[in-house]
Write a protein that holds these residues in place. Structure first.
Motif, PDB file in Angstrom:
ATOM      1  N   SER A 142      69.841  54.517  28.357  1.00 29.21           N
ATOM      2  CA  SER A 142      69.390  53.408  27.510  1.00 29.21           C
ATOM      3  C   SER A 142      70.591  52.834  26.776  1.00 29.21           C
ATOM      4  O   SER A 142      71.462  53.591  26.317  1.00 29.21           O
ATOM      5  N   VAL A 143      70.657  51.506  26.682  1.00 24.36           N
ATOM      6  CA  VAL A 143      71.759  50.853  25.962  1.00 24.36           C
ATOM      7  C   VAL A 143      71.208  49.718  25.107  1.00 24.36           C
ATOM      8  O   VAL A 143      70.183  49.106  25.434  1.00 24.36           O
ATOM      9  N   GLU A 144      71.904  49.445  24.029  1.00 22.34           N
ATOM     10  CA  GLU A 144      71.602  48.292  23.189  1.00 22.34           C
ATOM     11  C   GLU A 144      72.906  47.744  22.636  1.00 22.34           C
ATOM     12  O   GLU A 144      73.684  48.477  22.009  1.00 22.34           O
ATOM     13  N   VAL A 145      73.153  46.455  22.878  1.00 23.45           N
ATOM     14  CA  VAL A 145      74.318  45.792  22.310  1.00 23.45           C
ATOM     15  C   VAL A 145      73.921  45.231  20.947  1.00 23.45           C
ATOM     16  O   VAL A 145      72.899  44.542  20.820  1.00 23.45           O
ATOM     17  N   GLN A 146      74.717  45.531  19.932  1.00 23.64           N
ATOM     18  CA  GLN A 146      74.455  45.068  18.563  1.00 23.64           C
ATOM     19  C   GLN A 146      75.638  44.210  18.118  1.00 23.64           C
ATOM     20  O   GLN A 146      76.562  44.686  17.465  1.00 23.64           O
ATOM     21  N   PRO A 147      75.627  42.918  18.497  1.00 25.53           N
ATOM     22  CA  PRO A 147      76.795  42.070  18.226  1.00 25.53           C
ATOM     23  C   PRO A 147      77.091  41.905  16.740  1.00 25.53           C
ATOM     24  O   PRO A 147      78.260  41.755  16.357  1.00 25.53           O
ATOM     25  N   ASP A 148      76.061  41.932  15.900  1.00 26.26           N
ATOM     26  CA  ASP A 148      76.305  41.768  14.466  1.00 26.26           C
ATOM     27  C   ASP A 148      77.077  42.949  13.883  1.00 26.26           C
ATOM     28  O   ASP A 148      77.740  42.826  12.849  1.00 26.26           O
ATOM     29  N   GLN A 149      76.996  44.102  14.552  1.00 20.16           N
ATOM     30  CA  GLN A 149      77.738  45.276  14.097  1.00 20.16           C
ATOM     31  C   GLN A 149      78.923  45.604  15.011  1.00 20.16           C
ATOM     32  O   GLN A 149      79.577  46.634  14.822  1.00 20.16           O
ATOM     33  N   GLN A 150      79.149  44.744  16.011  1.00 32.05           N
ATOM     34  CA  GLN A 150      80.265  44.896  16.942  1.00 32.05           C
ATOM     35  C   GLN A 150      80.239  46.259  17.640  1.00 32.05           C
ATOM     36  O   GLN A 150      81.245  46.952  17.721  1.00 32.05           O
ATOM     37  N   ARG A 151      79.061  46.594  18.153  1.00 33.93           N
ATOM     38  CA  ARG A 151      78.970  47.907  18.781  1.00 33.93           C
ATOM     39  C   ARG A 151      77.903  47.938  19.868  1.00 33.93           C
ATOM     40  O   ARG A 151      77.051  47.049  19.965  1.00 33.93           O
ATOM     41  N   ILE A 152      77.987  48.990  20.673  1.00 35.94           N
ATOM     42  CA  ILE A 152      76.968  49.311  21.667  1.00 35.94           C
ATOM     43  C   ILE A 152      76.464  50.711  21.337  1.00 35.94           C
ATOM     44  O   ILE A 152      77.259  51.622  21.069  1.00 35.94           O
ATOM     45  N   VAL A 153      75.166  50.887  21.336  1.00 36.85           N
ATOM     46  CA  VAL A 153      74.586  52.204  21.103  1.00 36.85           C
ATOM     47  C   VAL A 153      73.674  52.545  22.276  1.00 36.85           C
ATOM     48  O   VAL A 153      73.261  51.667  23.037  1.00 36.85           O
ATOM     49  N   GLY A 154      73.338  53.815  22.399  1.00 34.08           N
ATOM     50  CA  GLY A 154      72.427  54.203  23.466  1.00 34.08           C
ATOM     51  C   GLY A 154      72.366  55.699  23.646  1.00 34.08           C
ATOM     52  O   GLY A 154      72.848  56.473  22.803  1.00 34.08           O
ATOM     53  N   TRP A 155      71.773  56.099  24.744  1.00 43.41           N
ATOM     54  CA  TRP A 155      71.723  57.520  25.094  1.00 43.41           C
ATOM     55  C   TRP A 155      71.765  57.682  26.603  1.00 43.41           C
ATOM     56  O   TRP A 155      71.446  56.763  27.360  1.00 43.41           O
ATOM     57  N   VAL A 156      72.182  58.862  27.015  1.00 44.09           N
ATOM     58  CA  VAL A 156      72.190  59.214  28.436  1.00 44.09           C
ATOM     59  C   VAL A 156      71.538  60.584  28.584  1.00 44.09           C
ATOM     60  O   VAL A 156      71.641  61.435  27.699  1.00 44.09           O
ATOM     61  N   LYS A 157      70.882  60.768  29.709  1.00 38.07           N
ATOM     62  CA  LYS A 157      70.193  62.035  29.953  1.00 38.07           C
ATOM     63  C   LYS A 157      70.663  62.713  31.241  1.00 38.07           C
ATOM     64  O   LYS A 157      70.077  63.719  31.648  1.00 38.07           O
ATOM     65  N   ASN A 158      71.686  62.182  31.886  1.00 32.98           N
ATOM     66  CA  ASN A 158      72.119  62.789  33.139  1.00 32.98           C
ATOM     67  C   ASN A 158      72.514  64.248  32.915  1.00 32.98           C
ATOM     68  O   ASN A 158      73.144  64.602  31.923  1.00 32.98           O
ATOM     69  N   ASN A 159      72.110  65.108  33.834  1.00 34.21           N
ATOM     70  CA  ASN A 159      72.426  66.528  33.736  1.00 34.21           C
ATOM     71  C   ASN A 159      72.280  67.154  35.113  1.00 34.21           C
ATOM     72  O   ASN A 159      71.768  66.536  36.046  1.00 34.21           O
ATOM     73  N   SER A 160      72.723  68.374  35.223  1.00 36.55           N
ATOM     74  CA  SER A 160      72.641  69.113  36.483  1.00 36.55           C
ATOM     75  C   SER A 160      71.856  70.403  36.316  1.00 36.55           C
ATOM     76  O   SER A 160      71.975  71.327  37.116  1.00 36.55           O
ATOM     77  N   GLY A 161      71.042  70.463  35.253  1.00 31.24           N
ATOM     78  CA  GLY A 161      70.232  71.643  34.982  1.00 31.24           C
ATOM     79  C   GLY A 161      70.594  72.276  33.661  1.00 31.24           C
ATOM     80  O   GLY A 161      71.551  71.890  32.994  1.00 31.24           O
ATOM     81  N   GLY A 162      69.782  73.253  33.254  1.00 30.22           N
ATOM     82  CA  GLY A 162      70.064  73.991  32.024  1.00 30.22           C
ATOM     83  C   GLY A 162      69.777  73.216  30.760  1.00 30.22           C
ATOM     84  O   GLY A 162      70.418  73.462  29.730  1.00 30.22           O
TER      85      GLY A 162
END
Length: 763
Positions: free
Chosen positions: A180-200
């Motif tokens: 998931s990504v979100e560009v926040q131009p008013d704060q000059q940033r990109i935020v988000g999360w990633v869930k890729n994994n190989s187990g555990g």
């Protein structure tokens, strides 16, 4: 560790361009400058020269960063010979066989907006690549962009310099398997999360990130593979990314990246604490100092330039793992997301380490150089037991199904024997009693084959995969558990474990002169061949595993018929034909190919089971053979080049072997306080201890052709034994050797000069 069936085409072919990695005069370089992070990066699934990537990271950091040349799905993600880079990625990968998790990347492009990884990939040249532990830079030739990065423990700082006459873009790739990504131009940033994994990981696992820029965006949006870039500010799917357009006329664009396994608020806190208002150069200088402080724990003098580079590269590799999971709170307390129960806890936690590899000499090295850190690691190991019900064996980030043995037991005993006891040893005994008597939910935790092992004194081959290797390692693990149980006064538990410590004897077949697998009927597994790889052994054969009696070499000597028979058998390892019976694997795996290519008989240094074997001669009165063989391995199989390792590096184990061996010692039995003496390669090495004292190893009249010890002294007194004790090191002082080119067969060769064994206790 783990394998491919593809056979290699080559072994050592040192790079003609290796001098490009060596540049300035050594006299002007700090230890951190001498590290060659590209060592071992010329590897493939079929043949390993280390299976490493050029990690830009702090010691034991939560995150590392690295360039990558291969498609995201390829866990061999940086391959030295490839001509293109696809981005700079945050990585947690401890091994390509385990694969990565929680990864994402950034990449500069210019002139046109191209987001997908094939399209954005840039030609590059190693001539215009600088790879240091604390800094990486490269010229992206396709885009005419200079990309630089430097790091803290959990953050990174980037500086991209674009051609002024072209549009400039930064592409964020949040990778597949949920992002998931979100560009926040008013704060000059990109935020988000990633869930890729190989187990555990638990169901709620995620890595929350913030990319904070120093200038406003000219334009921005999101993207998905196979589709045109969008100007939508948010995207969430199997695989998404973001892009921002910057103004190259304002000069280099700098930005900071931070991530958290807890939440985005924690990421914000971490960014403020670790970087705050520091500019790129300030972060880089702090990182360089941190590495020099870490590597400077051992100062070396003399030796050849390549030996010095190899030594500090080995120290760098030995201190990258395990990764920290705990994150700093604004209140000064550490917290971590637990991959074992999916909850947030206070305290410390570490991950990305396989104890089957690292119990051998990585943790013994920590107990000398970083005893407080090793205590914290053990606290985390016990926290994992409390949260999951099992001690970890291979964590990345939680329990993974890989390798064998209960080597958390070794970590406890190693620390206990060295006097580093700031962990709950009674809880450790409880955990060891539990894990040694139960099969776990996956074969790597608990004790696979426990019913047979407890009933018969061995894991039977018709019931348990890799039964002989497991039996041998369980016997050592039981010895480790006995040491700790005795230490805390739990005599009942100590006796339970003591009864099992001799179980290795159940696999000795005097008729063939090797350890071998046994069936539940008590009969030997048929069709024995000492060169047969695979079950009943693990990534090796009986030539390798017959020596896996770390705690009782005297007992093994007795089984073999005495000192001469034992040393003859050791000699046979080097003199045997390096043939391979592919056995249970049904085809060549990379460890087999690497052993054949090394051409040292059946000695397979590229994998862990036999790495201690060189140091066994002193147990039978021939320490001079250890000296020459240790020198040969260091000279032939380690180089500061992309093809400079002879197998899997495996979380620092193969590198820690070099660190110890270059100092002239090795911890054959980690659950004791002894280090078997080898052959130091430097004229002088000074170990700076946490207690403020120093221990110095001095080798007079030393040189590449002078491997043999003629005489030795410890703190000015004659030393005529082939081992040092931990307390002799940590008390400070000096061991001094006089070296020469001819063997001295009577130095430290007598019965009272030998390291101890369970069957031959220390005096």
């Amino acid at each position: 560790m783990f394998m491919s069936t593809q056979a290699p085409l080559r072994f050592f072919c040192p790079f003609a361009a290796a001098t490009l990695l060596l540049a300035p005069a050594l006299a002007e370089e700090t230890p951190a400058d001498q590290v060659v992070t590209l060592q071992g990066s010329d590897s493939t699934g079929g043949f390993s020269h280390g299976n490493t990537y050029p990690a830009v990271a702090m010691p034991f950091a939560m995150n590392a960063w690295s360039p990558f040349t291969q498609p995201v799905k390829d866990s061999f993600f940086y391959q030295y010979r490839q001509p293109k880079l696809r981005g700079l990625r945050q990585t947690h990968q401890p091994s390509p066989w385990i694969a990565d998790y929680a990864a994402f990347s950034v990449m500069p492009v210019s002139g046109e907006l191209i987001c997908d990884e094939e399209g954005r990939a840039s030609e590059f040249s190693h001539d215009k690549e600088v790879a240091k532990p604390f800094y990486y830079s490269v010229e992206m030739d396709t885009w005419n962009v200079s990309a630089e990065m430097t790091v803290t423990e959990r953050c990174a700082s980037f500086r991209f310099t674009y051609p002024e006459e072209k549009d400039g873009y930064v592409i964020l790739d949040a990778f597949p398997k949920g992002s998931s990504v979100e560009v926040q131009p008013d704060q000059q940033r990109i935020v988000g999360w990633v869930k890729n994994n190989s187990g555990g990981v638990p169901q709620n696992f995620a890595n929350h990130f913030i990319i904070q820029f120093d200038q406003p965006f000219l334009d921005q949006g999101t993207w998905k593979p196979g589709a045109e870039p969008s100007k939508d500010l948010k995207a969430e799917d199997e695989h998404v990314g973001a892009w921002v357009k910057i103004d190259p006329k304002k000069g280099p664009v700098t930005f900071k990246a931070v991530s958290s396994f807890i939440d985005q608020a924690q990421a914000e806190t971490t960014l403020g604490l670790e970087i705050g208002d520091k500019d790129f150069d300030a972060v880089m200088e702090a990182g360089k100092k941190r590495w020099n402080d870490t590597l400077g724990k051992i100062e070396i003098e003399g030796g050849l330039p390549d030996q010095r580079r190899t030594f500090y590269t080995a120290m760098y590799r030995a201190t990258l793992f395990p990764h920290r999971l705990n994150e700093p709170g604004a209140d000064g307390k550490d917290r971590y997301y637990s991959p074992y129960d999916g909850k947030v806890h206070e305290g410390v936690m570490f991950t990305d380490s396989g104890f089957w590899d690292t119990f051998r000499c990585v943790h013994p090295l920590f107990n000398i150089l970083f005893p407080e850190l090793n205590d914290q690691i053990l606290q985390g190991v016990l926290a994992a037991y409390e949260q999951s019900g099992w001690l970890p064996a291979w964590a990345s980030p939680g329990h993974r199904g890989c390798m064998i043995g209960n080597h958390a037991f070794s970590l406890f005993a190693d620390a206990w024997a060295k006097g580093n006891r700031n962990f709950d040893a009674k809880k450790a005994v409880e955990a060891m009693l539990h894990d040694s008597s139960h099969e776990g939910p996956i074969a790597s935790i608990g004790r696979d084959g426990a019913p047979s092992y407890l009933q018969r004194g061995y894991a039977s081959d018709d019931k348990t995969h890799e039964s002989a290797a497991k039996t041998l390692e369980y016997a050592y693990n039981d010895y480790c558990a006995m040491i700790v149980a005795e230490g805390v006064g739990n005599q009942e538990a100590a006796e339970t474990f003591r009864k099992r410590t001799g179980n290795y004897k159940n696999l000795w077949d005097p008729e063939v002169g090797f350890m071998r697998g046994k069936l539940s009927t008590g009969e030997w597994k048929p069709d024995f061949d000492p060169a047969r790889w695979g079950s009943p052994f693990t990534e090796g054969c009986s030539w390798h595993y017959t020596w896996s009696v770390f705690h009782d070499m005297q007992g093994l000597i007795d089984l073999m018929g005495g000192d001469q028979a034992f040393t003859d058998k050791l000699d046979d390892v080097f003199q045997a034909d390096p043939r391979v019976n592919t056995g249970a694997y049904g085809g060549m795996i990379h460890e087999m190919a690497e052993m054949i290519a090394a051409n040292m008989g059946q000695y397979a240094h590229g994998n862990q089971p036999i790495q201690h074997m060189i140091y066994l001669y002193g147990y039978a009165g021939q320490p001079w053979k250890t000296q020459i063989h240790a020198r040969e391995v260091m000279a032939r199989l380690y180089h500061p080049t992309p093809d400079g390792l002879c197998g899997d590096e495996d979380n620092g184990q193969t590198s820690a072997w070099y660190v110890f061996s270059a100092l002239g010692m090795y911890p054959v039995n980690p659950a004791s306080d002894e280090y078997v003496i080898g052959s130091p390669i430097f004229d002088k090495a000074t170990v700076h201890l946490d207690n403020g004292k120093t221990f110095t190893v001095t080798a007079d009249t030393n040189g590449p052709m002078r491997p043999y010890i003629q005489e030795a002294s410890l703190n000015g007194e004659p030393l005529n034994r082939c081992f040092l004790r931990h307390g002799e090191i940590t008390s400070g002082g000096e061991v001094r050797f006089r070296m020469d080119s001819f063997k001295k067969e009577d130095w430290a060769a007598g019965p009272d000069s030998r390291p101890s064994s369970q069957s031959r206790p220390a005096k």
